[in-house]
Design an enzyme around this catalytic site. Structure first.
Site, PDB file in Angstrom:
ATOM      1  N   ARG A  96       1.062  -1.560  -0.258  1.00 47.53           N
ATOM      2  CA  ARG A  96       0.188   0.264   0.411  1.00 47.53           C
ATOM      3  C   ARG A  96       0.838   1.875  -0.124  1.00 47.53           C
ATOM      4  O   ARG A  96       1.813   0.781   0.552  1.00 47.53           O
ATOM      5  CB  ARG A  96      -0.420   0.059   1.325  1.00 47.53           C
ATOM      6  CG  ARG A  96      -1.902  -0.724   1.196  1.00 47.53           C
ATOM      7  CD  ARG A  96      -2.902  -0.676   2.341  1.00 47.53           C
ATOM      8  NE  ARG A  96      -3.526  -1.940   2.128  1.00 47.53           N
ATOM      9  CZ  ARG A  96      -5.153  -1.882   2.173  1.00 47.53           C
ATOM     10  NH1 ARG A  96      -5.565  -0.321   1.110  1.00 47.53           N
ATOM     11  NH2 ARG A  96      -5.794  -2.874   1.896  1.00 47.53           N
ATOM     12  N   HIS A 114      12.204  -2.855  -1.614  1.00 47.53           N
ATOM     13  CA  HIS A 114      11.468  -2.733  -2.792  1.00 47.53           C
ATOM     14  C   HIS A 114      12.926  -3.978  -4.560  1.00 47.53           C
ATOM     15  O   HIS A 114      13.764  -3.871  -4.778  1.00 47.53           O
ATOM     16  CB  HIS A 114      11.383  -1.424  -4.115  1.00 47.53           C
ATOM     17  CG  HIS A 114      10.831  -2.206  -5.348  1.00 47.53           C
ATOM     18  ND1 HIS A 114       9.482  -2.186  -5.589  1.00 47.53           N
ATOM     19  CD2 HIS A 114      11.416  -1.364  -6.835  1.00 47.53           C
ATOM     20  CE1 HIS A 114       9.191  -1.763  -6.939  1.00 47.53           C
ATOM     21  NE2 HIS A 114      10.415  -1.632  -7.536  1.00 47.53           N
TER      22      HIS A 114
HETATM   23  C1  GAR Z   1       9.383  -8.731  -1.923  1.00 43.30           C
HETATM   24  O1  GAR Z   1      10.255  -8.737  -2.524  1.00 43.30           O
HETATM   25  C2  GAR Z   1       9.316  -7.186  -2.148  1.00 43.30           C
HETATM   26  O2  GAR Z   1      10.523  -6.535  -2.845  1.00 43.30           O
HETATM   27  C3  GAR Z   1       8.351  -6.539  -1.700  1.00 43.30           C
HETATM   28  O3  GAR Z   1       7.117  -7.847  -1.794  1.00 43.30           O
HETATM   29  C4  GAR Z   1       7.566  -8.390  -2.138  1.00 43.30           C
HETATM   30  C5  GAR Z   1       7.309  -9.605  -0.395  1.00 43.30           C
HETATM   31  O4  GAR Z   1       8.522 -10.306   0.149  1.00 43.30           O
HETATM   32  N1  GAR Z   1       7.856  -5.300  -2.380  1.00 43.30           N
HETATM   33  C6  GAR Z   1       7.634  -4.243  -3.553  1.00 43.30           C
HETATM   34  O5  GAR Z   1       7.340  -4.978  -4.272  1.00 43.30           O
HETATM   35  C7  GAR Z   1       7.534  -2.928  -2.691  1.00 43.30           C
HETATM   36  N2  GAR Z   1       6.748  -2.279  -4.059  1.00 43.30           N
HETATM   37  P1  GAR Z   1       7.890 -10.737   1.077  1.00 43.30           P
HETATM   38  O6  GAR Z   1       5.953 -11.000   2.096  1.00 43.30           O
HETATM   39  O7  GAR Z   1       7.487 -13.042   1.018  1.00 43.30           O
HETATM   40  O8  GAR Z   1       8.198 -10.238   2.136  1.00 43.30           O
END
Ligand code: GAR
Length: 194
Positions: A96, A114
């Site tokens: 979010r 990210h």
């Molecule tokens: C991660 O790869 C993080 O970098 C990405 O969501 C994933 C969460 O993984 N975040 C984004 O894309 C933010 N823009 P997780 O729930 O296994 O930690």
């Protein structure tokens, strides 16, 4: 002299593997002077919730639809952060855009993870975006959070090569491996700078 530890909250919306990597780093002593005081999750059905319960991590799990608007749920989160005396908020897969209530409360004390080398490929599905763009190098970024989508000041980055034999899945796996090391490292570095 009594050393104070840095009290962190981690926000997650999905799998929570990065939250677990932070927790593991603290438990194993690889991340020192840091305590995980609170987890925040905006999806009661997310897989991370079960991990939070299994590990007895104090958490605030909410449904945005139960609140009037973003300001209302962010005020509720903000109260929990105050109660837990949080020094640093870590967004680890919190899907979010953060609004003015939390931005103001946490100015300069909120970082986001990210899965790309920002400013390339902001927003959703950054790994897929990089894959489809056929880049030969992508990576991971930890940055401070501002009002934009993945636009805040960059704190740490690590490159990940895309090899000829990679698939989108293998690239994704490599990126997650890097994330699980880079995010705890960023937190440790911030703790040393505080
Ligand atoms: C991660 O790869 C993080 O970098 C990405 O969501 C994933 C969460 O993984 N975040 C984004 O894309 C933010 N823009 P997780 O729930 O296994 O930690």
């Amino acid at each position: 002299m009594l050393e104070m530890s840095m009290r962190i909250a981690v926000f997650a919306s999905g799998r929570g593997s990065n939250l677990l990597a932070i927790h593991d780093a603290i438990l194993s002593g690889n991340l020192q002077g840091v305590t995980l005081e609170l987890a925040v999750c905006d999806r009661p059905d997310a897989p991370v919730v079960e991990h939070l319960n299994n590990r007895n991590i104090q958490s605030f799990i909410f449904r945005p639809a139960d609140f009037k608007d973003k300001n209302a749920f962010e005020s509720a989160i903000g109260e929990k952060l105050d109660q837990a005396k949080i020094d640093l908020v870590v967004l680890a897969g919190y899907m979010r855009l953060v609004g003015p209530v939390l931005l103001e409360q946490l100015e300069g004390r909120m970082i986001n993870l990210h899965p790309s080398l920002l400013p390339s490929f902001p927003g959703k599905d950054a790994i897929g975006q990089a894959w489809r763009a056929k880049v030969n190098e992508t990576g991971v970024t930890v940055h401070f959070v501002d009002e934009g989508m993945d636009t805040g000041q960059i704190y740490l980055q690590q490159k990940v090569k895309v090899n000829a034999d990679d698939t989108e899945e293998s690239l994704s796996e490599k990126i997650h491996q890097v994330e699980h090391k880079l995010l705890p490292r960023a937190i440790q570095q911030l703790q040393q700078e505080m």
